[in-house]
Write an enzyme that holds these catalytic residues in place. Structure first.
Site, short mmCIF file in Angstrom:
data_model
loop_
_atom_site.label_atom_id
_atom_site.label_comp_id
_atom_site.label_asym_id
_atom_site.label_seq_id
_atom_site.Cartn_x
_atom_site.Cartn_y
_atom_site.Cartn_z
N LYS A 609 -16.55 46.21 37.99
CA LYS A 609 -17.24 47.50 38.01
C LYS A 609 -18.70 47.22 37.78
O LYS A 609 -19.07 46.09 37.42
CB LYS A 609 -16.69 48.43 36.92
CG LYS A 609 -16.54 47.77 35.54
CD LYS A 609 -15.89 48.70 34.53
CE LYS A 609 -14.39 48.81 34.65
NZ LYS A 609 -13.91 50.17 34.87
N LYS A 615 -19.87 50.34 29.74
CA LYS A 615 -18.60 49.84 30.28
C LYS A 615 -18.09 48.62 29.48
O LYS A 615 -16.95 48.21 29.62
CB LYS A 615 -18.74 49.51 31.75
CG LYS A 615 -18.94 50.75 32.65
CD LYS A 615 -19.09 50.35 34.11
CE LYS A 615 -19.36 51.51 35.05
NZ LYS A 615 -18.12 52.20 35.49
C1 LIG Z 1 -13.80 51.95 42.89
C2 LIG Z 1 -15.09 51.23 42.94
C3 LIG Z 1 -16.03 51.42 41.93
C4 LIG Z 1 -15.77 52.28 40.71
O1 LIG Z 1 -15.25 51.47 39.69
P1 LIG Z 1 -15.12 51.97 38.17
O2 LIG Z 1 -14.41 50.85 37.50
O3 LIG Z 1 -14.33 53.23 38.21
O4 LIG Z 1 -16.51 52.16 37.69
C5 LIG Z 1 -17.23 50.73 42.01
N1 LIG Z 1 -17.48 49.90 43.03
C6 LIG Z 1 -16.60 49.68 44.01
C7 LIG Z 1 -16.93 48.73 45.10
C8 LIG Z 1 -15.37 50.34 44.01
O5 LIG Z 1 -14.51 50.13 45.01
#
Ligand SMILES: *Cc1c(COP(=O)(O)O)cnc(C)c1O
Length: 882
Positions: A609, A615
């Site tokens: 992420k 986070k």
């Molecule tokens: C799903 C996705 C996110 C979101 O991720 P989180 O863990 O919910 O912050 C960010 N970047 C990409 C490339 C994704 O596919």
């Protein structure tokens, strides 16, 4: 759409999935099976309606595209094959697009317009081929050309026109809207350079430009007949019209052209193919010939460069005033073009006398505050351009607009200095002032009985004013875009149950108390097509076999039926075999990036992420350091009992986010110590995988066994990768935050490794932080980092300080508070993994519990509760493929 049913055993080129290398010593009771469903490939040679194979025609078409568009006579590389295939598929896609839009034009249904500064689409080839049901044709045709579909697909560059979750959500929503036959378009910016490419240099993040358009983009259609003018700056004058009405006349100082590009969005298992319309900024005149002739070459190019800068890059660095101005320019640019576009189509159908019908024909969703200038722009278009009275225009505007909040981070709630706004958008600043006057007057009357004391009342009104003082600089006035969005919208929603409560009870509490029914929850979702069916076909096939049909792809509630098989040993073994195959694939990727083999019988523990302090990737690294130290202390004999782990962390840090970059460096520094240690390397590895994007997520998520969603409670609005992991049978270690909570409810709280403080306790704990006694294990690790155990100790010092020095505001995200509970939860993970039958049971329960997290469900709820839009499906094309 005769070919639209999902075909099993797609692609794979006939290769059986490799048997996993089994470690006898570490994970007892785990057998590796072959993925039988995948092994029988090639039953997919497509037969069209008339019963004849269309493969020869497809093969020829691929070759022809390559020959006549690229001047190449032979399909010799995956890239050749990609270009030929993509341009061939494009024609089928455009046929479907045209039919859908002919139908919608005829039916004139109410439309949804999803306004978003970001659309993180990823690759299109696989998704298009599968959504259109053409996989049989193309897989076989490519095979005849000596290519494999999977490899060919990898030649495509990601369309990375987004930063992370918010942009990916917009992309999932488009897929679901089309699949549900809802008339809807996305509107955004066609950034020439998308999200930067991340590389590592000596373990530090390096940002490289994302030049994604160089070899052309088969997935877009340039609409030379769709252009709108967008102005900036200049002055506003008043003019009295014949009837005595005073009108504002805005004469911009600068104008650019917004050029439309359409990106067809195919629904799955339906003829509906909708649209993402992206705007490119062009200069009014290509070139200043006079300047050129006078020898002033720089000036000759200037207008072009100024215009093109607007759609050049996604989120330019906003740490400088210049950068900020450009960002506001981008926002206005795409909103202005999109609204003009919608209004001009409305006028073409309904004329310019029936603006009262607009709310029954168009509804706009503002994806976060980025498109909020739409409130003022729609007012300007209706009042200044179309000649409506203010009150009528305000009624229409507030009926048409809705706003989704995506974050509780105060720094992400946009506020523009009045000075900047007045300079760049002078008429909009006036309009916002009038809106705010009306709003504060209304408030004053509304609050008269609740707050009779004038001082109290003035205080409340000031707190709710759209225009207010900058608390850090009393000289400066700010426009609060979130407040403008709340005042200008019909509905305001958060993106997970807990987040929507925070929206109501904290962020917009004053507004909620006045308009309780305006506030809603719409828990996010992800498309089960991309995030399970297409990225993990082996698991999809297993599910389809078990459930007896692939109807779950459009009705994920059917996954619930897997619960009854969660403890069935035979099913568990087949489930495990798929996971092993995906782990092998990820191991191959790690090998390519880092040149090292990993033990695929180890627990694959993933955190991918954006890198952000909230986070808490940092907390993850601290626990990995603790694990390492414990392993070091064990005897070789004791280590045999340990559960081996391969930890993967990936994500980009914003280019100006210094602390996030230090966290990346900490990951790579700890990884290089751990991975090189002969005592422990069989039991623990840590790899940072660079350039996290949609395609990388599609490879990593199917292979994950444990994924980390460990934000400080109350900080992650929803999260969507947690849903993608759960859908793929990956267990979660996480805090009681965002959509983790709802995932736990659906999966069974006992199946999730939940730890840490609760959102309601955060404020108190932050205040109490200076009296907090840190865990001795924490202190030890901090001394290690400070002492240089991982090198670079000067560089890591600010990281150590950020969570230790107990002045108010430090360790804002409460890593130290959650540290001990997190280590305990990790202990439980190890224990559970030792019992593979239990682990697999939980894994199946996650997929079985994922029904709620399809973006189809989310979009249905938006359509019913906010948009009031129903499906409008074009008739299936007679004969032929579609
Ligand atoms: C799903 C996705 C996110 C979101 O991720 P989180 O863990 O919910 O912050 C960010 N970047 C990409 C490339 C994704 O596919």
């Amino acid at each position: 759409m005769a070919q639209r049913q999902l075909q099993l055993n797609r692609v794979a080129g006939g290769a059986p999935v490799a048997t996993s290398r089994r470690s006898t010593r570490l994970v007892p009771g785990r057998t590796a099976l072959r993925v039988s469903a995948v092994a029988e490939a090639d039953k997919t040679a497509a037969i069209n309606k008339s019963g004849t194979s269309s493969v020869p025609a497809t093969t020829k078409d691929i070759e022809n595209k390559l020959r006549y568009l690229f001047g190449r006579n032979e399909v010799s590389t995956p890239n050749d094959a990609y270009q030929g295939t993509a341009w061939s598929v494009r024609e089928r896609l455009i046929d479907a697009f045209n039919k859908t839009h002919e139908h919608w034009k005829k039916e004139d249904p109410k439309f949804i317009y999803y306004l978003s500064a970001e659309f993180l689409m990823g690759r299109s080839l696989t998704n298009t081929v599968f959504n259109l049901g053409l996989q049989g044709d193309y897989a076989t045709a490519l095979k005849e050309l000596g290519q494999k579909m999977e490899q060919v697909a990898e030649a495509e560059r990601d369309a990375a026109l987004g930063n992370g979750g918010l942009g990916r959500l917009a992309a999932c929503f488009l897929d679901s809207m089309a699949t549900l036959d809802l008339p809807g378009w996305g509107y955004g910016i066609r950034y020439k350079y998308g999200m930067f490419k991340q590389a590592l240099k000596d373990g530090y993040q390096q940002e490289l430009p994302d030049i994604w358009l160089t070899s052309g983009n088969p997935w877009e259609v340039r609409r030379d007949d769709v252009r709108h003018m967008v102005g900036f700056g200049g002055r506003v004058e008043r003019r009295r019209e014949a009837g005595g009405r005073e009108v504002a006349v805005w004469t911009p100082a600068e104008q650019v052209i917004a050029q439309a590009y359409d990106n067809p969005i195919p629904g799955y298992s339906t003829p509906t193919t909708s649209n993402l319309r992206l705007w490119d900024a062009l200069p009014l005149s290509e070139f200043d010939l006079a300047a050129f002739n006078a020898g002033d070459y720089d000036r000759a190019m200037l207008a072009r460069e100024r215009a093109e800068a607007i759609s050049a890059v996604l989120y330019p660095n906003d740490s400088t005033p210049e950068g900020k101005e450009l960002r506001l320019k981008q926002q206005y640019f795409f909103v202005c073009a999109s609204l003009q576009d919608v209004l001009s189509r409305f006028k073409a159908t309904h004329g310019s006398a029936r603006w009262d019908l607009l709310p029954s024909k168009a509804v706009f969703q503002l994806n976060d505050t980025h498109p909020t200038i739409a409130v003022a722009e729609l007012m300007r278009l209706l009042v200044d351009v179309e000649g409506l009275e203010w009150d009528e225009a305000w009624g229409i505007t507030t009926k048409c607009l809705n706003y989704t909040n995506h974050t509780v981070m105060p720094e992400a709630l946009e506020k523009w200095p009045v000075k900047v706004m007045a300079k760049m958008l002078p008429r909009h600043m006036e309009i916002i002032e009038v809106i705010n006057e009306g709003w504060t007057q209304w408030l004053s009357a509304h609050l008269a009985s609740e707050l009779p004391a004038p001082e109290e009342r003035a205080k409340r009104i000031a707190a709710m004013s759209i225009i207010h003082e900058n608390p850090w600089n009393k000289e400066e006035m700010l426009v609060n875009m979130a407040y403008l969005a709340v005042v200008g919208s019909s509905a305001v929603n958060g993106v997970a149950a807990i987040h929507s409560n925070i929206v109501k009870d904290e962020i917009f509490n004053d507004f909620y108390k006045i308009f309780p029914s305006k506030f809603q929850n719409k828990t996010n979702g992800v498309t089960p097509r991309r995030w399970l069916a297409w990225c993990n076909p082996e698991l999809a096939d297993l599910i389809t076999q078990q459930l007896g049909s692939d109807a779950w792809i459009n009705d994920t509630e059917q996954l619930t039926a897997l619960r009854t098989h969660a403890s069935d040993p035979a099913f568990q073994q087949r489930w495990a075999a798929v996971k092993s195959a995906k782990k092998e694939r990820l191991a191959g990727l790690i090998k390519r990036v880092w040149g090292e083999e990993v033990n695929t019988a180890a627990l694959f523990d993933i955190q991918i992420k954006r890198i952000h302090e909230y986070k808490r990737q940092y907390l993850n690294v601290l626990s990995i350091i603790w694990r390492y130290k414990q392993l070091k202390r064990m005897s070789p004999q004791q280590r045999l009992q340990a559960v081996p782990r391969v930890c993967v962390i990936g994500g980009k840090a914003a280019s100006a986010y210094d602390m996030a970059k230090r966290i990346i460096r900490l990951v790579t520094a700890v990884g290089s110590v751990i991975n090189a240690d002969p005592d422990t390397r069989d039991y623990l590895r840590l790899y940072f995988l660079p350039d996290y994007n949609v395609s990388l997520a599609e490879t990593i998520i199917p292979a994950a066994e444990l994924s980390q969603h460990i934000s400080t409670a109350g900080t992650e609005a929803s999260g969507t990768s947690n849903m993608k992991f759960a859908l793929n049978g990956c267990l979660i270690i996480g805090t009681w935050d965002g959509a983790n909570i709802e995932i736990a409810e659906e999966t069974g709280v006992e199946n999730v490794f939940v730890f840490g403080v609760r959102a309601e306790d955060i404020n108190g704990l932050r205040k109490e932080r200076k009296n907090f006694k840190t865990d001795p294990r924490w202190d030890e690790i901090m001394r290690d980092i400070e002492g240089g155990m991982f090198g670079d100790k000067e560089y890591f010092k600010p990281l150590v300080d950020s969570v230790n020095n107990m002045k108010v505001g430090n360790d804002w995200f409460l890593l130290a508070n959650d540290f001990a509970a997190y280590l305990d939860a990790q202990q439980q993970v190890d224990e559970c993994y030792r019992d593979q039958a239990e682990w697999l049971r939980r894994s199946i329960m996650y997929t079985a519990g994922s029904g709620k997290f399809s973006s189809d469900r989310t979009i249905r709820q938006y359509a019913e509760d906010i948009w009031h839009v129903g499906p409008c499906r074009p008739p299936p094309a007679a004969g032929g493929q579609q």
